[in-house]
Design an enzyme around this catalytic site. Structure first.
Site, PDB file in Angstrom:
ATOM      1  CB  CYS A 115      19.685  -2.462  20.000  1.00  0.00           C
ATOM      2  SG  CYS A 115      19.192  -0.623  17.914  1.00  0.00           S
ATOM      3  CG  HIS A 260      19.737   0.550  23.101  1.00  0.00           C
ATOM      4  ND1 HIS A 260      20.730   1.518  21.819  1.00  0.00           N
ATOM      5  CD2 HIS A 260      18.780   0.026  22.434  1.00  0.00           C
ATOM      6  CE1 HIS A 260      19.822   1.560  20.960  1.00  0.00           C
ATOM      7  NE2 HIS A 260      18.739   1.061  20.133  1.00  0.00           N
ATOM      8  CG  ASN A 290      18.829   3.067  18.601  1.00  0.00           C
ATOM      9  OD1 ASN A 290      19.931   3.126  18.040  1.00  0.00           O
ATOM     10  ND2 ASN A 290      17.479   2.549  17.789  1.00  0.00           N
TER      11      ASN A 290
HETATM   12  N1  ACO Z   1       6.753  11.622  10.338  1.00  0.00           N
HETATM   13  C1  ACO Z   1       5.309  10.885   9.916  1.00  0.00           C
HETATM   14  N2  ACO Z   1       4.272  10.263  10.021  1.00  0.00           N
HETATM   15  C2  ACO Z   1       5.456   9.207  10.547  1.00  0.00           C
HETATM   16  C3  ACO Z   1       6.695   8.859  10.252  1.00  0.00           C
HETATM   17  C4  ACO Z   1       6.988  10.073  10.061  1.00  0.00           C
HETATM   18  N3  ACO Z   1       8.897   9.980  10.618  1.00  0.00           N
HETATM   19  N4  ACO Z   1       7.217   7.694  10.436  1.00  0.00           N
HETATM   20  C5  ACO Z   1       5.540   7.047  10.920  1.00  0.00           C
HETATM   21  N5  ACO Z   1       4.832   8.079  10.959  1.00  0.00           N
HETATM   22  C6  ACO Z   1       3.652   7.372  10.293  1.00  0.00           C
HETATM   23  C7  ACO Z   1       2.801   6.260  10.079  1.00  0.00           C
HETATM   24  O1  ACO Z   1       3.101   5.888   8.306  1.00  0.00           O
HETATM   25  C8  ACO Z   1       1.511   5.833  10.617  1.00  0.00           C
HETATM   26  O2  ACO Z   1       0.309   7.163   9.782  1.00  0.00           O
HETATM   27  P1  ACO Z   1      -1.012   6.249   9.704  1.00  0.00           P
HETATM   28  O3  ACO Z   1      -1.935   6.296  10.882  1.00  0.00           O
HETATM   29  O4  ACO Z   1      -1.576   7.279   8.492  1.00  0.00           O
HETATM   30  O5  ACO Z   1      -0.632   5.344   8.855  1.00  0.00           O
HETATM   31  C9  ACO Z   1       1.804   7.466  12.166  1.00  0.00           C
HETATM   32  O6  ACO Z   1       2.958   7.957  11.640  1.00  0.00           O
HETATM   33  C10 ACO Z   1       2.471   5.862  13.062  1.00  0.00           C
HETATM   34  O7  ACO Z   1       2.646   5.152  12.440  1.00  0.00           O
HETATM   35  P2  ACO Z   1       3.736   4.063  13.975  1.00  0.00           P
HETATM   36  O8  ACO Z   1       5.058   3.637  13.427  1.00  0.00           O
HETATM   37  O9  ACO Z   1       1.962   3.679  14.445  1.00  0.00           O
HETATM   38  O10 ACO Z   1       4.135   5.123  14.900  1.00  0.00           O
HETATM   39  P3  ACO Z   1       4.684   4.347  16.454  1.00  0.00           P
HETATM   40  O11 ACO Z   1       3.640   5.741  17.477  1.00  0.00           O
HETATM   41  O12 ACO Z   1       4.398   2.733  16.818  1.00  0.00           O
HETATM   42  O13 ACO Z   1       5.937   5.313  17.106  1.00  0.00           O
HETATM   43  C11 ACO Z   1       8.714   4.268  16.541  1.00  0.00           C
HETATM   44  C12 ACO Z   1       7.111   4.354  15.862  1.00  0.00           C
HETATM   45  C13 ACO Z   1       9.191   5.609  16.953  1.00  0.00           C
HETATM   46  C14 ACO Z   1       9.139   3.537  15.538  1.00  0.00           C
HETATM   47  C15 ACO Z   1       7.568   3.531  17.313  1.00  0.00           C
HETATM   48  O14 ACO Z   1       7.446   2.490  17.058  1.00  0.00           O
HETATM   49  C16 ACO Z   1       8.723   3.643  18.210  1.00  0.00           C
HETATM   50  O15 ACO Z   1      10.022   4.316  18.704  1.00  0.00           O
HETATM   51  N6  ACO Z   1       9.675   1.629  18.600  1.00  0.00           N
HETATM   52  C17 ACO Z   1      10.964   1.362  18.567  1.00  0.00           C
HETATM   53  C18 ACO Z   1      11.929   1.439  17.878  1.00  0.00           C
HETATM   54  C19 ACO Z   1      12.892   0.882  18.745  1.00  0.00           C
HETATM   55  O16 ACO Z   1      13.289   0.668  20.213  1.00  0.00           O
HETATM   56  N7  ACO Z   1      13.701   0.128  18.169  1.00  0.00           N
HETATM   57  C20 ACO Z   1      14.784  -0.932  18.749  1.00  0.00           C
HETATM   58  C21 ACO Z   1      15.513   0.086  18.789  1.00  0.00           C
HETATM   59  S1  ACO Z   1      16.658  -0.139  17.122  1.00  0.00           S
HETATM   60  C22 ACO Z   1      17.326  -1.912  16.387  1.00  0.00           C
HETATM   61  O17 ACO Z   1      18.003  -2.574  17.481  1.00  0.00           O
HETATM   62  C23 ACO Z   1      18.612  -1.178  15.256  1.00  0.00           C
END
Ligand code: ACO
Length: 333
Positions: A115, A260, A290
């Site tokens: 990223c 980003h 993304n």
């Molecule tokens: N749809 C529905 N439910 C989902 C999905 C989905 N697509 N994905 C996960 N869930 C569920 C999980 O199973 C979990 O359920 P549970 O509570 O029953 O266990 C619940 O939703 C919460 O999951 P979390 O992973 O804790 O969700 P979070 O609020 O952390 O959001 C996310 C996830 C969107 C990925 C967030 O953490 C995020 O954006 N993180 C940063 C991503 C980022 O910036 N990446 C860097 C760039 S990427 C790169 O460098 C390649």
């Protein structure tokens, strides 16, 4: 010493739109969850069976950037290509661009910083221009994520986020002391490498080993989303402040912030922290997801096309991602 300025920009995204609703037919997810957590409404995924790749999309974006810069392709004297989804294990996409665009036998460098890849690539280009080594550098960010995502319930936490696309710019030698890339700032913290990674296949964990174990899904991206999120908001803020302070500037001097496009919530957090208005931040994650190394340059290209980046503006680019790596660029447009 010379200075560098962005003389042309271009971007390309595949035609195929994949909405959150489309994804909900492939895995246990829904529009509400995706929009609430990430801000994403839809993304572009290369159509199955198409021969589009990171390199071919990069070449299309590059052609537009070259035309917009008003230079001939033969005026380019170096290529830098940032991607985490190269067409081949080796060689890199940079040499493919040299061939696809029929460029002279100039140097081609691939940057593997995920990223942050585009800001790293821009920084490398800036150094080559400032030292006088090159006059026009083609800098590309491109990603073909959709071919390597786990499109199942198991992969839903990662696969809904990523989209395909490419952007490119021409960085050109200048002697303008005012309008230029003022500074770039690069960081890494490898102890967190495993928090956002695709581990296999690697030389240490080669294909037969993976094929022999049906539970081995090391070829799919793994992301500790919450941990990445928490680090991202801190590092984004730090690296922007570092860039501003280096140039004797403050957040109030920012005209346009192009983050980003990792997650709309991360961008909004940073916007709030620096007290920026909506029209001072450019986000397009809603329609592209993304696109990793391509996201900043696609956004910059769109903002420029839409007349949102103007002569004399202070433009701030910042990125955070796998590695961990993070980076910023402070530009007087
Ligand atoms: N749809 C529905 N439910 C989902 C999905 C989905 N697509 N994905 C996960 N869930 C569920 C999980 O199973 C979990 O359920 P549970 O509570 O029953 O266990 C619940 O939703 C919460 O999951 P979390 O992973 O804790 O969700 P979070 O609020 O952390 O959001 C996310 C996830 C969107 C990925 C967030 O953490 C995020 O954006 N993180 C940063 C991503 C980022 O910036 N990446 C860097 C760039 S990427 C790169 O460098 C390649």
């Amino acid at each position: 010493m010379y200075t560098s300025r962005i003389s042309g920009l271009g971007h390309f995204v595949p035609e195929n739109i994949v909405t959150n609703e489309d994804l909900s037919k492939l895995m246990d997810t829904n529009d509400e969850w995706i929009q609430e957590r990430t801000g994403i409404k839809e993304r572009r995924w290369i159509e199955k069976g198409s021969d589009e790749t990171s390199a071919s999309m990069g070449a299309k974006a590059a052609k537009i950037a070259i035309a917009k810069a008003g230079i001939d392709k033969d005026d380019i004297d170096f290529i830098i290509f940032a991607t985490l989804s190269p067409d081949m294990y080796f060689p890199g996409c940079g040499v493919q661009i040299q061939d696809m665009l029929d460029l002279p036998t100039i140097g081609a460098l691939d940057v593997r910083n995920q990223c942050s890849g585009f800001v790293y690539a821009l920084s490398v280009a800036d150094q080559f221009i400032k030292t006088g080594m090159y006059k026009n550098i083609l800098v590309i960010g491109s990603e073909f994520h959709s071919g390597g995502l786990d499109i199942s319930d198991r992969g839903r936490g990662v696969s809904v986020i990523f989209g395909d696309g490419a952007g490119a710019l021409i960085l050109t030698r200048s002697d303008d002391e005012k309008r230029r890339i003022l500074s770039t700032h690069l960081h890494s913290e490898g102890k967190h490498a495993k928090e956002l990674t695709v581990e296999g296949p690697s030389i240490a964990h080669w294909v037969p080993e993976i094929l022999n174990n049906p539970d081995d899904i090391s070829y799919y991206p793994y992301m500790n989303g919450t941990f990445v999120f928490k680090n991202a908001v801190v590092r984004f803020s730090e690296v922007i402040m570092e860039g501003l302070l280096t140039n004797g500037l403050t957040p109030a001097d920012i005209n346009m912030f192009i983050p980003h496009q990792a997650n709309l919530r991360i961008s909004q957090f940073v916007q709030k922290k620096f007290k920026l208005r909506d029209d001072q931040v450019y986000n397009n994650i809603q329609k592209y997801g993304n696109t990793t190394a391509a996201s900043i340059v696609i956004a910059l290209s769109e903002a420029w096309e839409e007349g949102k980046v103007n002569k004399g503006d202070l433009v701030v680019l910042a990125a955070f991602g796998s590695g961990f790596t993070w980076a910023s660029a402070i530009i007087r447009w």
